[in-house]
Write a protein that holds these residues in place. Structure first.
Motif, PDB file in Angstrom:
ATOM      1  N   GLN A  41       2.880 -25.592   6.633  1.00 18.68           N
ATOM      2  CA  GLN A  41       1.850 -26.563   7.009  1.00 18.68           C
ATOM      3  C   GLN A  41       1.876 -26.844   8.507  1.00 18.68           C
ATOM      4  OE1 GLN A  41       2.613 -29.981   4.529  1.00 18.68           O
ATOM      5  NE2 GLN A  41       1.690 -29.050   2.704  1.00 18.68           N
ATOM      6  N   LYS A  42       3.083 -26.945   9.062  1.00 21.51           N
ATOM      7  CA  LYS A  42       3.223 -27.195  10.501  1.00 21.51           C
ATOM      8  C   LYS A  42       2.694 -26.010  11.305  1.00 21.51           C
ATOM      9  CE  LYS A  42       6.914 -29.281  11.958  1.00 21.51           C
ATOM     10  NZ  LYS A  42       8.315 -29.568  12.345  1.00 21.51           N
ATOM     11  N   ILE A  43       2.987 -24.793  10.839  1.00 19.43           N
ATOM     12  CA  ILE A  43       2.520 -23.595  11.539  1.00 19.43           C
ATOM     13  C   ILE A  43       0.998 -23.523  11.520  1.00 19.43           C
ATOM     14  CG2 ILE A  43       2.390 -21.079  11.368  1.00 19.43           C
ATOM     15  CD1 ILE A  43       5.358 -21.112  10.587  1.00 19.43           C
ATOM     16  N   GLU A  44       0.389 -23.837  10.386  1.00 16.79           N
ATOM     17  CA  GLU A  44      -1.075 -23.817  10.299  1.00 16.79           C
ATOM     18  C   GLU A  44      -1.688 -24.835  11.258  1.00 16.79           C
ATOM     19  OE1 GLU A  44      -3.141 -21.705   8.808  1.00 16.79           O
ATOM     20  OE2 GLU A  44      -1.304 -20.597   8.380  1.00 16.79           O
ATOM     21  N   SER A  45      -1.066 -26.005  11.370  1.00 14.99           N
ATOM     22  CA  SER A  45      -1.559 -27.021  12.304  1.00 14.99           C
ATOM     23  C   SER A  45      -1.438 -26.550  13.737  1.00 14.99           C
ATOM     24  CB  SER A  45      -0.777 -28.332  12.121  1.00 14.99           C
ATOM     25  OG  SER A  45      -0.951 -28.865  10.830  1.00 14.99           O
ATOM     26  N   LEU A  46      -0.302 -25.921  14.067  1.00 15.35           N
ATOM     27  CA  LEU A  46      -0.089 -25.402  15.413  1.00 15.35           C
ATOM     28  C   LEU A  46      -1.070 -24.276  15.731  1.00 15.35           C
ATOM     29  CD1 LEU A  46       3.832 -25.304  15.484  1.00 15.35           C
ATOM     30  CD2 LEU A  46       2.373 -26.816  16.829  1.00 15.35           C
ATOM     31  N   LYS A  47      -1.300 -23.385  14.769  1.00 12.35           N
ATOM     32  CA  LYS A  47      -2.240 -22.289  14.980  1.00 12.35           C
ATOM     33  C   LYS A  47      -3.646 -22.812  15.232  1.00 12.35           C
ATOM     34  CE  LYS A  47      -2.207 -18.728  12.272  1.00 12.35           C
ATOM     35  NZ  LYS A  47      -2.159 -17.902  11.047  1.00 12.35           N
ATOM     36  N   SER A  48      -4.036 -23.790  14.433  1.00 14.48           N
ATOM     37  CA  SER A  48      -5.370 -24.367  14.571  1.00 14.48           C
ATOM     38  C   SER A  48      -5.566 -24.974  15.958  1.00 14.48           C
ATOM     39  CB  SER A  48      -5.599 -25.429  13.495  1.00 14.48           C
ATOM     40  OG  SER A  48      -6.847 -26.065  13.663  1.00 14.48           O
ATOM     41  N   GLU A  49      -4.545 -25.704  16.440  1.00 15.78           N
ATOM     42  CA  GLU A  49      -4.645 -26.350  17.752  1.00 15.78           C
ATOM     43  C   GLU A  49      -4.565 -25.318  18.869  1.00 15.78           C
ATOM     44  OE1 GLU A  49      -5.172 -30.038  19.813  1.00 15.78           O
ATOM     45  OE2 GLU A  49      -5.354 -29.383  17.735  1.00 15.78           O
ATOM     46  N   ALA A  50      -3.729 -24.287  18.677  1.00  8.42           N
ATOM     47  CA  ALA A  50      -3.578 -23.249  19.703  1.00  8.42           C
ATOM     48  C   ALA A  50      -4.874 -22.464  19.874  1.00  8.42           C
ATOM     49  CB  ALA A  50      -2.436 -22.307  19.339  1.00  8.42           C
ATOM     50  N   ARG A 132       1.760 -31.223  22.545  1.00  9.75           N
ATOM     51  CA  ARG A 132       3.104 -31.381  23.137  1.00  9.75           C
ATOM     52  C   ARG A 132       4.074 -30.369  22.537  1.00  9.75           C
ATOM     53  NH1 ARG A 132       1.832 -36.876  23.065  1.00  9.75           N
ATOM     54  NH2 ARG A 132       2.933 -37.257  21.116  1.00  9.75           N
ATOM     55  N   ARG A 133       3.877 -30.039  21.261  1.00 13.50           N
ATOM     56  CA  ARG A 133       4.740 -29.024  20.653  1.00 13.50           C
ATOM     57  C   ARG A 133       4.363 -27.636  21.156  1.00 13.50           C
ATOM     58  NH1 ARG A 133       8.313 -28.968  16.682  1.00 13.50           N
ATOM     59  NH2 ARG A 133       7.916 -31.147  16.217  1.00 13.50           N
ATOM     60  N   LEU A 134       3.059 -27.356  21.199  1.00 10.04           N
ATOM     61  CA  LEU A 134       2.607 -26.054  21.709  1.00 10.04           C
ATOM     62  C   LEU A 134       2.987 -25.844  23.173  1.00 10.04           C
ATOM     63  CD1 LEU A 134      -0.963 -25.921  20.145  1.00 10.04           C
ATOM     64  CD2 LEU A 134       0.924 -24.382  19.603  1.00 10.04           C
ATOM     65  N   PHE A 135       3.086 -26.947  23.896  1.00  7.85           N
ATOM     66  CA  PHE A 135       3.423 -26.939  25.319  1.00  7.85           C
ATOM     67  C   PHE A 135       4.720 -26.179  25.580  1.00  7.85           C
ATOM     68  CE2 PHE A 135       4.687 -29.648  29.154  1.00  7.85           C
ATOM     69  CZ  PHE A 135       3.703 -29.165  29.978  1.00  7.85           C
ATOM     70  N   TRP A 136       5.618 -26.176  24.590  1.00  5.92           N
ATOM     71  CA  TRP A 136       6.937 -25.580  24.772  1.00  5.92           C
ATOM     72  C   TRP A 136       7.078 -24.217  24.123  1.00  5.92           C
ATOM     73  CZ3 TRP A 136       9.402 -27.437  28.586  1.00  5.92           C
ATOM     74  CH2 TRP A 136       9.201 -28.776  28.947  1.00  5.92           C
ATOM     75  N   TYR A 137       6.000 -23.721  23.505  1.00  3.46           N
ATOM     76  CA  TYR A 137       6.044 -22.383  22.927  1.00  3.46           C
ATOM     77  C   TYR A 137       5.390 -21.369  23.853  1.00  3.46           C
ATOM     78  CZ  TYR A 137       7.543 -23.946  18.295  1.00  3.46           C
ATOM     79  OH  TYR A 137       8.255 -24.460  17.248  1.00  3.46           O
TER      80      TYR A 137
END
Length: 302
Positions: A41-50, A132-137
């Motif tokens: 679920q977290k990965i899907e949220s990150l992908k969507s925002e990215a 903020r999470r994507l900021f560090w990937y």
């Protein structure tokens, strides 16, 4: 140990690995399924925002930063492996500047472009929990052959070299410092050994905190290479010390000039506000006394 666990459970890709649960001796199938479901679920949220900002082009003209009404409170100097497999094997890294403000996040890096000049790329996104999470990937994918963001792309993070609390630093000042840096010593030309992304990051920090700038010099890839040569590390250390002092002397006046201009603008704004307040008070008094100020001004003009 607690910090280690925090990093593990903050990484969705790790939570999908069966080996993780074997190492942690977690055998309850329901708990493992729960963690993996949350990770997906977290990965899907990150992908969507990215994906939302992935198509946005980076700003290629750093002077445009001076037009942005943005302020930052924290600066990180970060690194990640280079895309080149040979450079990655040797251990060479790309450095960048990461800024955080109350409303925006910004990443600035210096890259090779052609023999005539390098290029400074800037990416600004809204400061949200997901961003903020994507900021560090960092994901080194091939946009042509592998355009889709995949799970494994959320497994490489930027490493923090230094952190500086800025109190308040405007995007305008960031732009002015970069613009001044590009003007001298042929800094506009990217040169692998003497003027690369690592030098850019170190030089930007020099007028803000020269001690940190000198520490960054000790982490240069070129310094590590020269340490293999007798007396190379000593010569590089002396050279880095001198360059830090020179950069500080060149860029610090930019900060001083910006501070004076900001104080002047604030003073002018205060004077305007005082004049406006005086005008409002006079108009109020005239209204109470039944005096028409506009008529009086017309009579004086005639």
């Amino acid at each position: 140990f607690a910090e280690y666990l925090h990093i593990i459970f903050a990484s969705p890709i790790l939570l999908l690995q069966d080996a993780l649960y074997e190492i942690l001796n977690i055998t309850d199938a329901d708990i493992i399924t729960l963690f993996k479901t949350l990770a997906l679920q977290k990965i899907e949220s990150l992908k969507s925002e990215a994906i939302k900002y992935d198509g946005d082009r980076c700003m290629r003209d750093p002077t445009k930063l001076k037009l942005k009404q943005i302020t930052f409170h924290t600066l990180w100097i970060v690194k990640r492996p280079l895309n080149n497999n040979t450079a990655k094997f040797v251990g060479c890294d790309h450095w960048a500047l990461k800024f955080e403000g109350n409303d925006e996040l910004m990443t600035v890096g210096f890259f090779s472009y052609n023999k005539q000049h390098g290029i400074i790329l800037t990416k600004i996104v809204p400061n949200t929990p997901l961003n903020r999470r994507l900021f560090w990937y960092y994901w080194p994918r091939d946009r042509e052959n592998e355009p889709e963001i995949k799970v494994e792309h959320f497994n490489e993070r930027w490493t923090v070299l230094e952190k500086i609390y800025l109190r308040e630093m405007s995007c305008e000042l960031v732009g002015e410092l970069i613009e001044e840096w590009l003007k001298y010593d042929n800094h506009a030309v990217y040169e692998l050994a003497h003027n690369n992304c690592q030098h850019f990051a170190r030089d930007f920090v020099a007028p803000l905190d020269i001690k940190i700038a000198k520490r960054l010099s000790a982490s240069f890839d070129v310094r590590v290479a020269k340490s293999l040569v007798p007396a190379g590390i000593l010569a590089e250390g002396i050279d880095a010390e001198a360059k830090c002092n020179n950069i500080h002397a060149r860029l610090w006046p930019v900060c001083e000039r910006y501070k004076k201009n900001t104080e002047r603008k604030l003073k002018e704004k205060e004077n305007v506000n005082d004049d406006e307040e005086l005008k409002i008070n006079l108009e109020f008094c005239a209204q109470v006394l039944g005096i028409n100020l506009s008529s009086s001004e017309d009579e004086e003009e005639s």
